[in-house]
Design a protein around this motif. Structure first.
Motif, PDB file in Angstrom:
ATOM      1  N   TRP A 114       0.842  -1.294   0.198  1.00 22.55           N
ATOM      2  CA  TRP A 114      -0.184  -0.324   0.554  1.00 22.55           C
ATOM      3  C   TRP A 114       0.757   1.311   0.180  1.00 22.55           C
ATOM      4  O   TRP A 114       0.184   3.007  -0.357  1.00 22.55           O
ATOM      5  N   ASN A 115       2.037   1.458   0.219  1.00 21.43           N
ATOM      6  CA  ASN A 115       3.100   2.412   0.505  1.00 21.43           C
ATOM      7  C   ASN A 115       2.999   2.673  -0.644  1.00 21.43           C
ATOM      8  O   ASN A 115       3.478   3.336  -1.292  1.00 21.43           O
ATOM      9  N   SER A 118       0.357   4.193  -2.789  1.00 25.16           N
ATOM     10  CA  SER A 118       0.256   5.773  -1.980  1.00 25.16           C
ATOM     11  C   SER A 118       1.459   6.735  -2.610  1.00 25.16           C
ATOM     12  O   SER A 118       1.464   7.631  -3.338  1.00 25.16           O
ATOM     13  N   LEU A 147      -4.767   4.106   4.520  1.00 24.32           N
ATOM     14  CA  LEU A 147      -3.973   3.853   2.769  1.00 24.32           C
ATOM     15  C   LEU A 147      -4.644   3.917   2.093  1.00 24.32           C
ATOM     16  O   LEU A 147      -3.994   5.274   0.832  1.00 24.32           O
ATOM     17  N   ASN A 150      -5.423   7.850   1.460  1.00 23.25           N
ATOM     18  CA  ASN A 150      -4.416   8.672   0.864  1.00 23.25           C
ATOM     19  C   ASN A 150      -3.985   8.852  -0.362  1.00 23.25           C
ATOM     20  O   ASN A 150      -3.431   9.184  -1.011  1.00 23.25           O
ATOM     21  N   SER A 151      -3.984   7.389  -0.937  1.00 20.34           N
ATOM     22  CA  SER A 151      -3.869   6.809  -2.741  1.00 20.34           C
ATOM     23  C   SER A 151      -5.005   7.888  -3.333  1.00 20.34           C
ATOM     24  O   SER A 151      -5.014   8.114  -4.186  1.00 20.34           O
ATOM     25  N   HIS A 154      -3.948  11.469  -3.739  1.00 22.24           N
ATOM     26  CA  HIS A 154      -2.789  11.449  -4.549  1.00 22.24           C
ATOM     27  C   HIS A 154      -3.014  11.003  -5.665  1.00 22.24           C
ATOM     28  O   HIS A 154      -2.585  11.840  -6.663  1.00 22.24           O
TER      29      HIS A 154
END
Length: 483
Positions: A114-115, A118, A147, A150-151, A154
């Motif tokens: 997930w990071n 993102s 998460l 956040n994505s 972005h």
């Protein structure tokens, strides 16, 4: 799913089902072994091999496969981001990451994926074909709500501003993975006032400008576009000064040897004085230009000079001579000016500091070069001027004025500009120049200006033509000129 030629000829149906698109429902998409061919049908054999290798790197980064000797997580992640620069691999890697984070049995490994997603959504946008599926997947990812949110943010920013043209540095990515992607940023405002804000990995210039505008009580989106952040960076013995375009990502341009300054660059929206911060910020900017002699005042206009000096005197108090524009201080009768200032002060004694600032702005707004960004030009091609002239630039046109006669010598409409070219100095240790190509196809014109701030002028013209391009729907001119 068919589209964009044969590269979309095969996508795993189970994957589409997980993303909210038509397809069968399955319990898990997470594979225990690397893929043997790309998820998307890729016609090029080398690209297909790259896709298979990217999935292996993805599994190594997430901890699903052993890392190769000598490589750490950061290097593996950066390798994946660099592969995403290839447009024909971008959708493939999007699908690979989504496949890996869907129903992954190990939360720690899943969080790594997930990071990556993102970061991916903040740097690159998927194709128009894949976009709705990615959005649906993020909306449906309740188990990774924060998460996924956040994505989503972005991705929205990437669609709006184009994504980061330069990848985040290794140090920035490392901070991002640790949840330390925020940093403090200092903005210098006119008059020596500083404003401190916080930016994130994917913050763009437009967002900081909007924040500054809200502090001044500005809510009109069109008026917000009239302000700019200026980047000042030391380059050798000189300074690079340029306005940042709204879509520029601050972490890509702000370094240790740079500073950011904010000021109003376009003055089309009528001024309004309903917020103390708004009044003071505009006053400081206008006062600076006035005292530097960038707003033309006739040295014989004693009454006008005296009133403007008296209005300044009602704000911070200092020596009377400092209230006059620097170029005029040796050309006016000081005793007469001081006598007139005393007369003005008796009439203005009921004014408070804020009322004086408003009256000063209103008075200065009647001067010839108000609303222009002004540069001192040493020479102009095909023009015989007695001395340095003033070049004024606003969102519509560029003009040149003789400061002595206050006559306009030249005017060029920005929508007629075709090309800008920075020129080397004509003489050793002399100032550089800027050449402008403009006019119609039937009547092309060329002019050059010799000035110390040629590079800043060029960047400011590009910024303003970009703003003009955004205003085409309101009936204005074209987009950017060629540099």
């Amino acid at each position: 799913h068919q589209g964009e030629g044969d590269r979309w000829g095969r996508v795993e149906p189970a994957l589409w089902g997980s993303m909210g698109a038509p397809g069968p429902t399955i319990q898990s998409l997470w594979p225990q072994a690397p893929i043997k061919e790309s998820l998307i049908s890729l016609s090029d054999e080398d690209t297909n091999k790259q896709a298979v290798e990217s999935f292996r790197v993805l599994m190594q980064f997430m901890g699903d496969q052993p890392k190769p000797r000598g490589k750490n997580d950061l290097e593996l992640l950066y390798e994946l981001l660099k592969l995403c620069r290839e447009e024909n691999l971008r959708d493939e890697i999007y699908c690979q990451v989504i496949k890996q984070v869907t129903c992954h049995p190990q939360p720690e490994h899943c969080t790594r994926g997930w990071n990556l997603l993102s970061l991916l959504t903040g740097c690159f946008s998927p194709s128009a074909t894949l976009m709705p599926y990615v959005i649906k997947f993020l909306q449906n990812s309740g188990s990774s709500q924060e998460l996924a949110r956040n994505s989503q943010e972005h991705l929205q920013r990437t669609v709006k501003y184009g994504g980061r043209q330069r990848l985040p540095s290794l140090g920035e990515i490392q901070a991002f993975l640790k949840g330390q992607g925020m940093r403090s940023l200092l903005i210098h405002l006119p008059g020596g006032v500083d404003y401190r804000t916080t930016i994130q990995t994917f913050t763009v210039a437009a967002e900081v400008v909007e924040e500054l505008c809200r502090q001044m009580g500005i809510t009109d989106p069109q008026e917000m576009q009239e302000f700019a952040l200026f980047l000042i960076k030391k380059e050798g013995e000189s300074l690079l000064v340029r306005p940042l375009l709204p879509h520029e990502y601050l972490n890509s341009v702000v370094e240790q040897d740079t500073s950011l300054h904010s000021r109003r660059l376009i003055w089309e929206t009528p001024l309004h004085f309903d917020n103390p911060t708004y009044i003071t910020t505009h006053y400081k900017q206008v006062l600076r230009d006035y005292l530097q002699g960038k707003l033309l005042v006739n040295p014989q206009a004693d009454t006008q000079l005296a009133r403007l000096a008296a209005l300044q005197h009602l704000c911070p108090r200092q020596d009377m001579l400092n209230y006059l524009p620097k170029p005029l201080r040796g050309h006016v009768n000081i005793p007469i000016i001081k006598k007139l200032i005393d007369q003005e002060l008796r009439q203005l004694q009921v004014y408070n500091s804020q009322e004086a600032q408003i009256s000063f702005i209103e008075a200065v707004s009647q001067l010839p070069l108000f609303g222009y960004t002004v540069y001192v030009v040493l020479r102009v091609s095909q023009m015989a001027l007695p001395g340095p002239s003033l070049l004024g630039l606003n969102h519509q046109h560029l003009i040149v004025m003789d400061p002595c006669s206050q006559k306009q010598c030249c005017s060029i409409t920005l929508k007629d500009l075709h090309r800008l070219h920075l020129l080397s100095p004509l003489e050793s240790e002399g100032p550089p120049g800027l050449e402008l190509n403009y006019g119609s196809a039937d009547n092309p014109q060329t002019i050059w200006f010799e000035l110390l701030k040629a590079q800043e002028l060029m960047h400011t013209i590009v910024f303003l033509t970009d703003r003009v391009g955004e205003g085409m729907k309101r009936g204005r001119g074209p987009s950017q000129v060629q540099v």
